[in-house]
Scaffold this active site. Structure first.
Site, PDB file in Angstrom:
ATOM      1  N   ASP A  70       0.814  -1.218   0.000  1.00 59.02           N
ATOM      2  CA  ASP A  70       0.000   0.000   0.000  1.00 59.02           C
ATOM      3  C   ASP A  70       0.851   1.273   0.000  1.00 59.02           C
ATOM      4  OD1 ASP A  70       0.817  -0.487   2.611  1.00 59.02           O
ATOM      5  OD2 ASP A  70      -1.199  -0.478   3.455  1.00 59.02           O
ATOM      6  N   ASP A 481       2.664   0.650  13.424  1.00 60.20           N
ATOM      7  CA  ASP A 481       1.826  -0.549  13.415  1.00 60.20           C
ATOM      8  C   ASP A 481       2.391  -1.750  14.171  1.00 60.20           C
ATOM      9  OD1 ASP A 481      -0.105   0.751  11.953  1.00 60.20           O
ATOM     10  OD2 ASP A 481       0.629   0.038  10.038  1.00 60.20           O
TER      11      ASP A 481
END
Length: 888
Positions: A70, A481
């Site tokens: 992404d 993350d």
């Protein structure tokens, strides 16, 4: 697991990357290559760490596969080593958004050709429009066509696809589905030019959150996949039947039966869902569609699977479970090309207790699951999972049934069976790429083995880096993350991310300079404390206590001796503590949100910066006083560090293109700063081991110097700089953090926003390379020589040149010195791969330690940037020692 990963991109915009206009819709020229000091670049191994929304196998060549991420570029599979090779490291600073890949297409007619649709955000966060990249050498090099709209590799719906497709019968024809209501686009010249298919009737209507005014969740997800029915064409003629998936709950699937001349919505299709994937089995005439009620990749409450008979127009609901029993959408979808009646799908949005994978060997007539409940909460798995190569994938969890660790995955939007090998399947998750090579054990009642197939694919977003001068840790990292890691060996995957406590994202970390066993980190967390401490060099951690109001990590600083800490958290003002944060007191005189750092010598001295003001504390963070320094950047896109070993020696980088922007140095503890005139822009600053013979540590920065953006090194306190990366190694945005290694000269650690932790090692082990040391005095060469002098780039007031010197004689050179004179007053600003001096018009470039030997018939090269005014004529004569050289 991967969330939306937008923070560092927003920081990049704050750093002034919105300047510039979008390019016209045309094929752009390849970028000019820029020589650099000889560095080798690697990743500090994490292996994965991000969402893999797309996997693409070539349909005509075995073992040719690609993966898209992404925000972290695209990769090609290397079968011999079972690793991935990055393909988009050449994306530069000004086009950082092109590291987001919304779609990939591999040409089955000519497997050397591959295409990538790139762009990270469709809103203002991304400064450039999207583009289609095309390669004729499997992604080793690219040409680019800019588009008149943005693409969203990190937008909602990014797991749907593939939006980009090559006609399998006439590969000069490609289609691209656009977001934001921009419609369907077509190229008829192998991706060089693109035009909108103006008669396509539906540009999409679905948005995740219409109330979102940021443009992120409120964007129309548009046209999401294109699939050709290859049976309706012949080689050299355009495929007649094309299916297109659209983000429209009223009806998601459209078809053309005349090679794209006309389009209509397919009759009888289900409504109320979005078609995440459309996979066609041309052998049996089946179009399989995975539906979800949401765009994904992390949301989805209900889903269905359908099969469309292309010959009869019959729709059949082949869902493996009743809609009422789903709490997820279907996303990943694949057909076994060796056995086309075998189809598989994933429940992409099932976080708890795990994702689910479904398999049918009768075209969806019946299904089995990767795992089933025996008696709740116990379950029986058809697979075994081995994460020993990437042990952190357990996330340190010890869950209660029915959850297991490691999970089979989440956000499983990509799932592909190798078209040449029914036993090999790969699928992407929010954290890694898994695979198996014994898949058909599923059908015989045995277990198939799932392992990470992710080595080489490095996808973390880096917020901070620290390299302690001693202890077992070579590098400590703050990551988005997955928190961050302690690397004791850069070539090995650490056993676990930071835990006890675990942060979703670590925003800042620091160690005590004179006591590196003491380490502190802060970060964002769904619950619990936002600060942690270690007393063993980051090997083990314990939680601190939050002051009232804290809701995010912010920045943190450890006193030089580890006796106290200053913390500037999100949600509360700046705080200080003695000991390990059992209680905190508010710091006076400094605004909330300030960036904080510690002096590396004086344990009572801390520094802060906020909105153009520099702050100093001499009482351990209890009170700060605003410095009288002026001329500093007015915004908050600033990073600064104090030099180890010298009290009050501070370097500050940052700014924006619409104001003060550059690199500043203070030798009086921030009372005053001097801006370096030779650095136009700088976004990070770090220090590493001094060069041989140098008394001052080596500086590293991500900056614009001499008109060139890159990673730079200085061994003479910023008097001169050497670019140490090159145009093939740019990694998009590198503005979060940089640090040298205090134990290894020349080693530098560079943050990226999605390509992990990059580190480089210089071939010049001692400290030469054109920035202040190390060249050898040559023995005067004998014999002939020739020189090629080429201006590779020129702009108002500046230019870049490459010089190649060839030994055309019969004996080797043991050291060399090339001399010339400029005719028009040109001045060299920086030079790499050689030492140099300039006196008036006369220039001498000498070899450095690693390129002094030039065999007969061989060449050596270097490059430089310089200034010019009026005329920029190249030198007409060169000498090596006393020998005149031919000018090529």
């Amino acid at each position: 697991m991967r969330r939306t990963r937008i923070l560092t991109a927003v920081l990049a915009l704050a750093a002034g990357l919105l300047a510039g206009n979008p390019s016209a819709l045309a094929a752009s020229a390849p970028k000019t290559a820029l020589a650099a000091d000889t560095y080798t670049w690697h990743n500090a191994r994490v292996d994965g760490g991000g969402f893999v929304p797309g996997i693409v196998f070539n349909r005509s060549e075995k073992n040719l596969a690609y993966a898209r991420t992404d925000i972290g570029g695209a990769y090609r599979w290397q079968e011999a080593t079972k690793t991935w090779t990055p393909l988009l490291d050449s994306v530069g600073w000004d086009e950082w958004g092109h590291t987001g890949v919304v779609s990939l297409a591999s040409d089955s007619v000519d497997p050397d050709k591959v295409y990538a649709a790139v762009g990270t955000y469709t809103n203002s966060w991304d400064p450039t429009n999207g583009a289609v990249l095309r390669s004729a050498d499997r992604g080793a090099s690219w040409q680019k066509t800019d588009l008149p709209f943005k693409l969203g590799g990190n937008m909602p719906g990014r797991g749907m696809g593939e939006r980009l497709a090559v006609d399998p019968n006439k590969d000069s024809v490609l289609y691209l589905g656009a977001p934001s209501g921009k419609g369907l686009w077509r190229s008829t010249d192998s991706g060089v030019t693109w035009s909108q298919v103006t008669n396509f009737p539906d540009a999409g209507t679905y948005v995740q959150d219409p109330s979102d005014t940021s443009g992120y969740a409120g964007d129309n997800q548009g046209i999401v996949w294109v699939t050709f029915d290859e049976s309706t064409g012949t080689s050299g003629s355009a495929t007649r039947t094309i299916y297109v998936g659209v983000a429209d709950l009223a009806g998601a699937v459209y078809r053309s039966t005349d090679a794209g001349a006309t389009w209509s919505r397919v009759a009888g299709q289900p409504t109320g869902y979005l078609a995440h994937k459309g996979v066609l089995d041309a052998v049996n005439g089946c179009l399989y569609i995975a539906y979800s009620d949401k765009g994904g990749p992390y949301d989805g409450g209900k889903g269905q699977l359908w099969r469309y008979a292309t010959a009869t127009g019959t729709w059949t609901n082949i869902s493996p479970v009743a809609e009422a029993d789903t709490y997820y959408g279907f996303g990943g979808l694949t057909v076994d090309r060796q056995h086309p009646g075998t189809v598989m799908a994933t429940a992409y949005s099932s976080w708890w207790p795990d994702t689910q994978i479904f398999r049918s060997t009768d075209s969806g007539g019946s299904w089995t699951k990767a795992w089933d409940y025996t008696s709740y909460p116990n379950r029986s798995n058809r697979y075994t999972i081995d994460v020993s190569s990437v042990p952190w994938l357990t996330f340190g969890a010890n869950p209660s049934p029915p959850e297991q660790a490691p999970k089979l995955g989440w956000m499983t939007e990509s799932l592909e069976i190798d078209p040449f090998d029914s036993n090999r399947m790969m699928y992407g998750t929010g954290a890694t790429l898994y695979g198996t090579e014994d898949l058909t054990n599923w059908d015989s009642g045995g277990r198939f083995t799932v392992r990470p197939m992710v080595r080489g694919l490095e996808e973390t977003a880096v917020d901070d880096l620290a390299a302690p001068p001693s202890g077992g840790a070579q590098l400590l990292s703050a990551l988005g993350d997955i928190g961050g890691f302690r690397h004791t060996d850069l070539t090995k995957v650490p056993s676990m991310m930071f835990t006890s406590p675990t942060f979703t994202t670590t925003t800042s970390l620091d160690f005590a300079e004179s006591n590196p066993d003491t380490v502190v980190r802060v970060g964002n967390a769904d619950s619990g404390p936002h600060i942690a401490f270690s007393t063993d060099n980051g090997a083990n951690w314990f939680a601190g206590t939050d002051p009232s109001g804290v809701n995010g990590g912010g920045t943190v600083a450890a006193a030089a001796d580890g006796s106290r800490f200053v913390w500037s958290p999100a949600g509360a003002g700046v705080q200080y503590t003695t000991g390990f944060g059992s209680s905190w007191s508010a710091s006076g005189g400094i605004p909330a949100g300030a960036v904080v750092e510690a002096d590396r010598v004086d344990a009572k001295t801390f520094y802060g910066f906020k909105s153009g003001k520099f702050y100093v504390s001499s009482d351990g963070g209890a009170t700060f006083t605003a410095s009288a320094a002026t001329g500093l950047p007015g915004g908050d896109s600033v990073r600064f560090k104090a030099l180890p070993g010298t009290k009050g020696d501070v370097w500050l980088a940052g700014g924006a293109s619409d104001g003060a922007y550059g690199l500043w140095h203070s030798t009086d503890g921030g009372a005053s700063f001097t801006k370096l005139a030779n650095v136009a822009q700088a976004d990070t600053i770090g220090f590493g081991k001094a060069a041989t013979g140098a008394s001052y540590q080596t500086l590293y920065t991500s900056a614009k110097i001499g008109g060139v953006r890159g990673i730079f090194r200085s061994t003479d306190r910023g008097v001169s700089w050497t670019r140490i990366n090159d145009d093939a190694h740019q990694w998009g945005w590198t503005g979060a953090a940089i640090t040298g290694d205090p134990r290894v000269y020349g080693r530098v650690y560079v943050s990226t926003n999605g390509r992990g932790i990059v580190y480089g090692d210089s071939s010049d082990a001692g400290g030469g390379g054109g920035d202040g040391g190390g060249g050898t005095d040559p023995t005067p060469p004998t014999g002939a020589c020739s020189v090629t002098y080429r201006i590779t780039n020129q702009w108002a007031g500046g230019f870049q040149a490459d010089v190649q010197v060839t030994n055309t004689g019969s004996t080797a050179w043991n050291g060399w010195a090339l001399g010339w004179s400029f005719a028009d007053g040109q001045r060299i600003g920086q030079l790499w791969n050689a030492d140099w001096t300039q006196s008036g018009a006369a220039v001498t470039a000498r070899n450095v330690s690693w390129n002094g030997t030039v065999a007969a018939g061989s060449s050596v090269g270097f490059g430089f940037t310089g200034s010019w005014s009026g005329v920029n004529t190249g030198p007409g004569a060169f000498t090596v020692g006393d020998q005149a050289c031919a000018v090529a």
